[in-house]
Write a protein that holds these residues in place. Structure first.
Motif, short mmCIF file in Angstrom:
data_model
loop_
_atom_site.label_atom_id
_atom_site.label_comp_id
_atom_site.label_asym_id
_atom_site.label_seq_id
_atom_site.Cartn_x
_atom_site.Cartn_y
_atom_site.Cartn_z
N VAL A 124 0.84 -1.21 0.00
CA VAL A 124 0.00 0.00 0.00
C VAL A 124 0.86 1.25 0.00
O VAL A 124 0.55 2.24 -0.69
CB VAL A 124 -0.95 -0.02 1.22
CG1 VAL A 124 -1.71 1.29 1.32
CG2 VAL A 124 -1.94 -1.18 1.09
N ALA A 125 1.96 1.24 0.76
CA ALA A 125 2.85 2.40 0.78
C ALA A 125 3.44 2.66 -0.60
O ALA A 125 3.52 3.81 -1.05
CB ALA A 125 3.98 2.17 1.80
N GLY A 126 3.82 1.58 -1.29
CA GLY A 126 4.32 1.75 -2.65
C GLY A 126 3.27 2.30 -3.58
O GLY A 126 3.57 3.13 -4.46
N ALA A 127 2.02 1.86 -3.42
CA ALA A 127 0.93 2.38 -4.26
C ALA A 127 0.69 3.87 -4.00
O ALA A 127 0.43 4.63 -4.93
CB ALA A 127 -0.35 1.59 -3.98
N LEU A 128 0.79 4.29 -2.74
CA LEU A 128 0.61 5.71 -2.41
C LEU A 128 1.72 6.55 -3.05
O LEU A 128 1.46 7.63 -3.61
CB LEU A 128 0.62 5.90 -0.90
CG LEU A 128 -0.58 5.32 -0.14
CD1 LEU A 128 -0.37 5.46 1.37
CD2 LEU A 128 -1.87 6.00 -0.55
N GLY A 144 12.30 3.52 -10.04
CA GLY A 144 13.04 2.97 -8.91
C GLY A 144 12.21 1.98 -8.11
O GLY A 144 12.71 0.92 -7.69
N LEU A 145 10.92 2.31 -7.92
CA LEU A 145 10.03 1.38 -7.22
C LEU A 145 9.92 0.05 -7.96
O LEU A 145 9.96 -1.02 -7.34
CB LEU A 145 8.64 2.01 -7.05
CG LEU A 145 8.46 3.02 -5.92
CD1 LEU A 145 7.07 3.62 -5.97
CD2 LEU A 145 8.69 2.36 -4.57
N LEU A 202 3.52 -8.86 -4.56
CA LEU A 202 2.21 -8.23 -4.47
C LEU A 202 2.24 -6.82 -5.06
O LEU A 202 1.27 -6.38 -5.69
CB LEU A 202 1.73 -8.18 -3.02
CG LEU A 202 1.42 -9.52 -2.35
CD1 LEU A 202 0.98 -9.29 -0.90
CD2 LEU A 202 0.36 -10.30 -3.10
N SER A 203 3.34 -6.11 -4.85
CA SER A 203 3.44 -4.74 -5.37
C SER A 203 3.45 -4.73 -6.89
O SER A 203 2.83 -3.85 -7.50
CB SER A 203 4.71 -4.08 -4.82
OG SER A 203 4.64 -3.92 -3.43
#
Length: 333
Positions: A124-128, A144-145, A202-203
């Protein structure tokens, strides 16, 4: 609820129960014959090679475990024990298998649940970050992500855990290298070791879905009404992006349970994974079969729970009585 919905629900439940029975039967069968192929179980029962057991002890073991019966009969007796969750006594520890499983399972479940929660938090943090990253700098951040996600998803757990031990335990001394104590700090490194590879996978899935949702008509309409990017993400696109990750959470939990074998051995943590590893090396058939069957049942239960969670997240699945599954299309506002 209409009769048709009741029928659909009953078929869904029956299908899940049938799948659970099939998984447990397949797992029990594979483990039984695989362990039988590694050598004579009588040797393991009597304490391994070089055992000085007398004739009475040998005969008692043969009678107790029906080793004088044909292999097919032994297999059917094992299936009966699996069906009733009566796995007998451990060959090596001389304790009831269910007692051993009850003593070691909570530790592994705690590890897996915490790791799954952390994996979802990272996802979720990556999605934000992906949602708010715009412009040229945003493109670099997103690239980078993506790179971090790929590396995290393919990192071997034993290697990643060893790196964490060297950095945070040996070099910096911030965290303990073993997880045998009741200190909450001893859970940090094992949980991170398990969570990061799952979070990477998942990300990747959720970010692809987030890109699709971000370009969907309902997101464009929300922006046209004056909604900011964060509002669009939290109220519209994130729900759509979470569906593939939710459906894969059952697989992720099963992967965490299997990864617990490596992590518990690496961090000297007592748990079901470590018990299974020790039993496999000792050819302790009742413990191996009991542990694997319990893990299979947990996996099936989590998969069913994630399917039910999808029904709550995606209202289309509840509005279609002919099927509890719907094609993968965007979820509207």
């Amino acid at each position: 609820m209409t009769p048709r919905r009741w029928a659909v629900s009953l078929r869904w439940i029956a299908g899940k129960l049938g799948a659970a029975i099939g998984v447990v039967w397949l797992v029990g069968t594979l483990v039984f014959f695989a362990l039988r192929a590694t050598g004579d179980p009588l040797e393991a029962i009597l304490g391994g090679p070089g055992s000085q057991a007398g004739e009475e002890a040998v005969q008692a073991a043969i009678d107790r475990y029906a080793l004088d019966e044909p292999l097919v009969v032994q297999y059917l007796l094992q299936l009966r024990d699996i069906a009733t969750l009566q796995f007998g006594d451990s060959y090596s520890r001389r304790l009831p298998v269910m007692d051993l499983l009850a003593a070691h399972l909570p530790s592994t479940l705690l590890l897996a649940v915490l790791a799954l929660a952390l994996a979802w938090a990272l996802t979720v943090a990556g999605a934000l970050v992906q949602a708010v990253a715009r412009g040229r700098l945003g493109a670099l951040v997103r690239a980078g992500l993506r790179s971090v996600e790929v590396v995290a998803s393919v990192a071997p757990q034993f290697w990643f855990g060893a790196v964490l031990i060297m950095v945070f335990a040996s070099s910096l001394g911030w965290l303990p290298a073993t997880s045998a104590s009741s200190d909450p700090a001893s859970l940090v490194l094992p949980v991170v070791t398990l969570a990061v590879p799952i979070a990477g996978f998942l990300s990747q899935v959720s970010h692809d879905a987030l890109d699709d949702a971000d370009a969907a008509p309902f997101a464009t309409t929300a922006r046209a009404r004056g909604a900011g990017e964060m509002r669009v993400l939290l109220r519209h696109t994130l729900r759509h992006a979470s569906l593939p990750a939710i459906s894969l959470s059952g697989w992720a939990f099963g992967s965490l349970l299997s990864g617990a074998v490596v992590v518990e051995v690496l961090f000297a943590r007592p748990g079901l994974g470590r018990l299974l590893q020790e039993a496999a090396l000792a050819r302790d058939v009742p413990v191996v079969i009991g542990a694997v069957v319990i893990v299979a049942l947990l996996y099936v239960a989590v998969v069913i729970a994630t399917d039910a969670l999808e029904l709550l997240v995606d209202p289309r699945l509840r509005r279609r009585p002919q099927s509890l599954r719907a094609p993968d299309v965007a979820v509207g506002a």
